[in-house]
Write an enzyme that holds these catalytic residues in place. Structure first.
Site, PDB file in Angstrom:
ATOM      1  N   CYS A  19       0.828  -1.203   0.000  1.00 18.13           N
ATOM      2  CA  CYS A  19       0.000   0.000   0.000  1.00 18.13           C
ATOM      3  C   CYS A  19       0.862   1.253   0.000  1.00 18.13           C
ATOM      4  O   CYS A  19       0.449   2.306  -0.474  1.00 18.13           O
ATOM      5  CB  CYS A  19      -0.911  -0.015   1.228  1.00 18.13           C
ATOM      6  SG  CYS A  19      -2.197   1.245   1.228  1.00 18.13           S
ATOM      7  N   GLY A  48      -6.080  -2.229   7.648  1.00 21.78           N
ATOM      8  CA  GLY A  48      -5.103  -2.415   6.584  1.00 21.78           C
ATOM      9  C   GLY A  48      -5.100  -1.257   5.616  1.00 21.78           C
ATOM     10  O   GLY A  48      -5.520  -0.148   5.955  1.00 21.78           O
ATOM     11  N   CYS A  49      -4.648  -1.496   4.409  1.00 23.73           N
ATOM     12  CA  CYS A  49      -4.542  -0.444   3.391  1.00 23.73           C
ATOM     13  C   CYS A  49      -5.896   0.207   3.123  1.00 23.73           C
ATOM     14  O   CYS A  49      -6.869  -0.474   2.820  1.00 23.73           O
ATOM     15  CB  CYS A  49      -3.994  -1.042   2.101  1.00 23.73           C
ATOM     16  SG  CYS A  49      -3.935   0.144   0.732  1.00 23.73           S
ATOM     17  N   PHE A  50      -5.951   1.528   3.227  1.00 20.69           N
ATOM     18  CA  PHE A  50      -7.243   2.196   3.049  1.00 20.69           C
ATOM     19  C   PHE A  50      -7.771   2.140   1.626  1.00 20.69           C
ATOM     20  O   PHE A  50      -8.960   2.325   1.405  1.00 20.69           O
ATOM     21  CB  PHE A  50      -7.246   3.634   3.581  1.00 20.69           C
ATOM     22  CG  PHE A  50      -6.132   4.556   3.150  1.00 20.69           C
ATOM     23  CD1 PHE A  50      -5.347   4.318   2.043  1.00 20.69           C
ATOM     24  CD2 PHE A  50      -5.890   5.713   3.884  1.00 20.69           C
ATOM     25  CE1 PHE A  50      -4.341   5.194   1.659  1.00 20.69           C
ATOM     26  CE2 PHE A  50      -4.883   6.601   3.503  1.00 20.69           C
ATOM     27  CZ  PHE A  50      -4.106   6.337   2.399  1.00 20.69           C
ATOM     28  N   CYS A  52      -8.019  -0.581  -0.049  1.00 23.76           N
ATOM     29  CA  CYS A  52      -8.857  -1.783  -0.003  1.00 23.76           C
ATOM     30  C   CYS A  52     -10.126  -1.537   0.798  1.00 23.76           C
ATOM     31  O   CYS A  52     -11.227  -1.890   0.364  1.00 23.76           O
ATOM     32  CB  CYS A  52      -8.090  -2.930   0.651  1.00 23.76           C
ATOM     33  SG  CYS A  52      -6.523  -3.376  -0.123  1.00 23.76           S
TER      34      CYS A  52
END
Length: 216
Positions: A19, A48-50, A52
């Protein structure tokens, strides 16, 4: 020398599919301005990765918009570069604007826990660090209770007491830089999106088809 070269190649590969491996601020078009409706509510989550997380929540019926940002720490005015150090205290988070007549906060909590692994400390594969930790934010005592009830049930029925998700009162949410907004939608051919974000979204859609927006 061969070992050093191999390590460099491996590091570059990981960066390309993480990310944090993308910082081209000119990528994509400017996002259209979103204006919340009068009865719109906002919920906040980090998992987690924003890129996613934003895409997952935007696929849910009743969600009007999801905005990528930073929350959970004490550093003022965090940036993507500062977040990447893992020393700001903030996590990549998403503000979920939703219509409570169409989707409840409780359902959004179900989406949150059903779309990531809440037993992973400080990360969601392939992204690791405190900035990728799992946090369910609350603004009211009722929201806090809903989150805690969900954790208690999942710990008993599914995760055997192993959930590490933080339950945290939202102090402040900082909107991320414009080029992060709707990142997955605007960058379908980006390496991380193809390798991680889209598969994660598709797993969620397969698991919760009844919660999805009607795209027809």
């Amino acid at each position: 020398m061969k070992i050093i070269k191999s390590l460099l190649v491996l590091s570059c590969t990981i960066l390309l599919i993480s990310c944090f491996g993308f910082s081209n601020k000119k990528q994509g078009n400017q996002q259209a301005m979103y204006t919340p409706q009068e009865d719109t509510k906002v919920a906040y989550f980090a998992s987690g990765c924003f890129w996613c997380v934003e895409a997952i929540f935007e696929s849910v019926n009743g969600v009007e918009e999801a905005v990528s940002g930073y929350a959970g720490g004490n550093t003022l005015n965090p940036t993507y570069e500062k977040i990447g150090t893992g020393r700001t205290g903030h996590a990549e988070a998403v503000a979920v604007y939703y219509n409570p007549k169409k989707v409840s906060f409780e359902t959004l909590v179900t989406v949150f826990f059903g779309s990531h692994d809440p037993t992973t400390v400080n990360g969601q594969h392939p992204d690791y660090g405190t900035q990728y930790r799992s946090i369910a934010f609350y603004k009211t005592a009722e929201e806090k209770q809903i989150i805690e009830n969900a954790i208690n049930k999942l710990n008993k029925d599914v995760y055997n007491g192993k959930i590490v998700t933080e339950v945290k009162e939202l102090k402040r949410f900082y909107k991320a830089e414009e080029y992060h907004q709707d990142f997955e939608k605007r960058n379908p051919n980006q390496s991380y999106v193809k390798a991680v974000s889209v598969p994660r979204l598709n797993r969620f859609k397969k698991k919760f088809p009844e919660l999805l927006k009607d795209t027809h």
